[in-house]
Design an enzyme around this catalytic site. Sequence first.
Site, PDB file in Angstrom:
ATOM      1  N   GLU A  32     -46.945  46.447 -85.832  1.00  0.00           N
ATOM      2  CA  GLU A  32     -45.951  46.014 -85.351  1.00  0.00           C
ATOM      3  C   GLU A  32     -45.657  44.840 -84.678  1.00  0.00           C
ATOM      4  OE1 GLU A  32     -42.520  48.670 -84.754  1.00  0.00           O
ATOM      5  OE2 GLU A  32     -42.985  50.063 -86.046  1.00  0.00           O
ATOM      6  N   LYS A  91     -45.128  42.650 -81.045  1.00  0.00           N
ATOM      7  CA  LYS A  91     -45.194  44.037 -79.462  1.00  0.00           C
ATOM      8  C   LYS A  91     -44.438  42.675 -78.749  1.00  0.00           C
ATOM      9  CE  LYS A  91     -46.723  46.222 -76.005  1.00  0.00           C
ATOM     10  NZ  LYS A  91     -45.678  45.317 -74.930  1.00  0.00           N
ATOM     11  N   ARG A 132     -37.396  47.914 -72.993  1.00  0.00           N
ATOM     12  CA  ARG A 132     -37.204  48.901 -73.564  1.00  0.00           C
ATOM     13  C   ARG A 132     -35.479  49.623 -73.171  1.00  0.00           C
ATOM     14  NH1 ARG A 132     -41.472  52.825 -74.917  1.00  0.00           N
ATOM     15  NH2 ARG A 132     -41.233  54.332 -76.049  1.00  0.00           N
ATOM     16  N   ARG A 183     -35.847  52.172 -69.582  1.00  0.00           N
ATOM     17  CA  ARG A 183     -37.847  53.012 -69.620  1.00  0.00           C
ATOM     18  C   ARG A 183     -37.985  53.943 -68.673  1.00  0.00           C
ATOM     19  NH1 ARG A 183     -42.590  52.738 -68.027  1.00  0.00           N
ATOM     20  NH2 ARG A 183     -45.029  51.986 -69.377  1.00  0.00           N
ATOM     21  N   GLU A 210     -36.413  47.239 -78.600  1.00  0.00           N
ATOM     22  CA  GLU A 210     -36.366  45.806 -77.124  1.00  0.00           C
ATOM     23  C   GLU A 210     -35.300  45.345 -77.215  1.00  0.00           C
ATOM     24  OE1 GLU A 210     -39.622  46.916 -75.290  1.00  0.00           O
ATOM     25  OE2 GLU A 210     -39.485  44.659 -74.372  1.00  0.00           O
ATOM     26  N   PHE A 218     -37.239  49.761 -82.955  1.00  0.00           N
ATOM     27  CA  PHE A 218     -38.692  50.490 -83.184  1.00  0.00           C
ATOM     28  C   PHE A 218     -38.600  51.599 -84.236  1.00  0.00           C
ATOM     29  CE2 PHE A 218     -39.163  49.791 -79.078  1.00  0.00           C
ATOM     30  CZ  PHE A 218     -39.772  50.980 -78.064  1.00  0.00           C
ATOM     31  N   ARG A 222     -48.872  58.818 -73.271  1.00  0.00           N
ATOM     32  CA  ARG A 222     -49.402  57.673 -73.547  1.00  0.00           C
ATOM     33  C   ARG A 222     -50.129  57.750 -74.757  1.00  0.00           C
ATOM     34  NH1 ARG A 222     -49.822  52.745 -71.423  1.00  0.00           N
ATOM     35  NH2 ARG A 222     -48.222  53.362 -69.643  1.00  0.00           N
ATOM     36  N   LYS A 261     -51.601  49.850 -78.988  1.00  0.00           N
ATOM     37  CA  LYS A 261     -51.391  48.102 -78.366  1.00  0.00           C
ATOM     38  C   LYS A 261     -52.246  46.569 -78.418  1.00  0.00           C
ATOM     39  CE  LYS A 261     -50.793  48.697 -73.461  1.00  0.00           C
ATOM     40  NZ  LYS A 261     -49.444  48.810 -72.288  1.00  0.00           N
TER      41      LYS A 261
HETATM   42  P1  ATP Z   1     -46.313  46.542 -71.232  1.00  0.00           P
HETATM   43  O1  ATP Z   1     -47.249  46.624 -69.322  1.00  0.00           O
HETATM   44  O2  ATP Z   1     -47.631  45.804 -72.007  1.00  0.00           O
HETATM   45  O3  ATP Z   1     -45.233  46.118 -71.455  1.00  0.00           O
HETATM   46  P2  ATP Z   1     -45.958  49.222 -71.205  1.00  0.00           P
HETATM   47  O4  ATP Z   1     -46.811  49.916 -69.313  1.00  0.00           O
HETATM   48  O5  ATP Z   1     -45.078  48.622 -70.012  1.00  0.00           O
HETATM   49  O6  ATP Z   1     -46.645  48.049 -71.456  1.00  0.00           O
HETATM   50  P3  ATP Z   1     -47.179  50.603 -73.418  1.00  0.00           P
HETATM   51  O7  ATP Z   1     -46.548  51.571 -73.595  1.00  0.00           O
HETATM   52  O8  ATP Z   1     -48.037  50.159 -72.704  1.00  0.00           O
HETATM   53  O9  ATP Z   1     -45.507  50.016 -72.061  1.00  0.00           O
HETATM   54  O10 ATP Z   1     -46.420  49.324 -74.046  1.00  0.00           O
HETATM   55  C1  ATP Z   1     -44.980  49.873 -74.956  1.00  0.00           C
HETATM   56  C2  ATP Z   1     -43.701  49.123 -74.587  1.00  0.00           C
HETATM   57  O11 ATP Z   1     -43.922  48.035 -75.734  1.00  0.00           O
HETATM   58  C3  ATP Z   1     -42.770  49.877 -75.513  1.00  0.00           C
HETATM   59  O12 ATP Z   1     -42.028  50.356 -73.723  1.00  0.00           O
HETATM   60  C4  ATP Z   1     -41.893  48.848 -75.450  1.00  0.00           C
HETATM   61  O13 ATP Z   1     -41.085  48.125 -73.972  1.00  0.00           O
HETATM   62  C5  ATP Z   1     -42.814  47.890 -75.781  1.00  0.00           C
HETATM   63  N1  ATP Z   1     -42.895  47.299 -77.174  1.00  0.00           N
HETATM   64  C6  ATP Z   1     -42.380  46.316 -77.602  1.00  0.00           C
HETATM   65  N2  ATP Z   1     -41.883  46.442 -79.129  1.00  0.00           N
HETATM   66  C7  ATP Z   1     -42.527  47.541 -79.514  1.00  0.00           C
HETATM   67  C8  ATP Z   1     -42.554  48.489 -80.986  1.00  0.00           C
HETATM   68  N3  ATP Z   1     -42.225  47.295 -82.118  1.00  0.00           N
HETATM   69  N4  ATP Z   1     -42.736  49.690 -80.764  1.00  0.00           N
HETATM   70  C9  ATP Z   1     -43.014  49.909 -79.527  1.00  0.00           C
HETATM   71  N5  ATP Z   1     -43.094  49.385 -78.358  1.00  0.00           N
HETATM   72  C10 ATP Z   1     -43.002  48.484 -78.664  1.00  0.00           C
END
Ligand code: ATP
Length: 584
Positions: free
Chosen positions: A247, A249, A254, A269, A299, A339, A416, A422
């Site tokens: 998907e 990103k 979030r 979040r 998102e 999502f 996690r 990702k």
């Molecule tokens: P980052 O610092 O990279 O934003 P993070 O630590 O906030 O990461 P991660 O678990 O690393 O969070 O990455 C998931 C985040 O990506 C989710 O919390 C969401 O906000 C975002 N996101 C964007 N598109 C999507 C998607 N298609 N599916 C799930 N999460 C997504």
Amino acid sequence: MLFRELVDYYERLEATTKRLEMTDILAELLSKAPAKIIDKVVYMTLGELYPAYVGVELGVAEKLALKAVRQVSGAGEKAVNELLSRHGDAGTVAMLLLRSKEQTTLFAEELTVEDVYSSLEKIAKASGPGAVEVKTAILSRLISQATPLEAKHILRIVTGAMRLGVADMTVLDALAKAFGGERDVYERAYNLSSDIGLVAKTAAEEGVEGVARFRVKVGIPVRCMLAERLSSAREILEKMDGKGFAEYKYDGERMQIHKAGEKVSIFSRRQENITHQYPDVVIMVRQRVKASEAILECETVPIDQETGEMLPFQELMHRKRKKEIQKAVEDYPVALYFFDILYLDGEDLTTKTFLERRKRLEQVINEDERVKLSRGVLAVSIDDVERVFAEAVEAGCEGVIVKSVSDDSVYRAGARGWQWIKFKRDYRSEMIDTVDLVVVGAFYGKGRRKGKFGTLLVAAYNPGKDVFQTVCKVGTGFKDEDLERFTEMFERLKLPHKNPRVDSVMQPDVWVQPLVVLEIIGAEVTLSPVHTCGRDAVKEGYGLGIRFPRYTGRIRDDKKPEDATTDEEIVEMYRRQLKKIEAE
Ligand code: ATP
């Protein structure tokens, strides 16, 4: 329960430097606390009154709290300020001032935990004109009934500066110890309810069996499922046995959206209620989500009024204000990319596989210009993933998230894991990606930076051990405003000794509470003889450090310290670098 008894535990917690001892003291406290008020005990110990999603904050300004202390102690403003600059902690100031007048105080009835909690509740809820006076009056009354030692902790709680170093994970460990059963049971209940007080209360009233019965519920935020990271499509597919749903990103905020009929609540979040910032999203959900009851995740991305194209996530900052939100809604429109779906009309979907959830999501979302499903395809080759990646980046996204489609691809609340991986733009084998690290200590600067904290000691989070392990000292990338801001911030957060949840060999000039998460970028991850992150994981006797670290200018206040980059992620980054070097 007398508040004095709780304060005795706080004193013991404050004095300990050992993580295990901290859990033992907490477990003892939890088994002694009456079931009726154990939730209150837990919230107060964490420096809160309610779970974050309730959205009522205590945070009384330090100045205001000290005004109440002045009223009770009769001390002058100058004396208070002097003590504050010497001790840097309003709680200690209150204690010292009250001690000096102690003999003259008449013996009053002892405060109970309920007394203190209900006064704090009144303080938190006072609003509107005259609220400041009301808050000060309640606080003065409370302090006048308290002993100096009790006043110290009351002041810390009301000003949002508890210094016990206890976090949610520490409480979960202590609950398992106090009430039996596996810690995982408590963690799962917490992940589904985001309410650690409720978990504690259930444990005390119904035992671990009651805790095991927790289910998702509309209106109560579920802690988010999170992604691991890798740096190539090939590695991702290897990890996922050759198949995954790739998907886009999106780079925005979030949201977890709860719909119960016309009532729509939006959680961040961090499970904070942010509904008031997004009245437009509430309307979009009412119109475009075909369900009477649902919990969905999306998102939310800022878009250009004219072109409809995605804009950098920073534009969402305009939504964080309290006033004139309607104007911000018009000036800074957003689009939603859904999502996931966790619950639908009476059915808990967290236990369903990813593809089943996706199917439900597709049925429920009625797309339009601004409400969309996340774009994605079932990828079975490196080519597939790379194609989606290139498309996503071109559309303004950060990269892709590839999601497992295996039989156990359930929604893992609060975890996690490798179910979601990702792969962001700019990931190369050198450390081009940023990491989010927690400040645990600070060093005074020299020359132009004299009197300021010129360098910070930062750490990654080790979830297995629930400790913060140092990775580097960072002193570059700070603008003058940053130096001012950090000095002020960390003076307030400084501690008399190392927080027990910090694992460090390096000795900074001052230790600080591990609360602030900074975004850091560096040149590469290297073996380090001093840092404790990833110790022994790669090489016996060595930890991992970051070379040439630089602050990017971004404080990750959307992340709790426990959301920081983990030790395992740093180890993984190091391994990837090695592979790249070997390949060249
Ligand atoms: P980052 O610092 O990279 O934003 P993070 O630590 O906030 O990461 P991660 O678990 O690393 O969070 O990455 C998931 C985040 O990506 C989710 O919390 C969401 O906000 C975002 N996101 C964007 N598109 C999507 C998607 N298609 N599916 C799930 N999460 C997504």
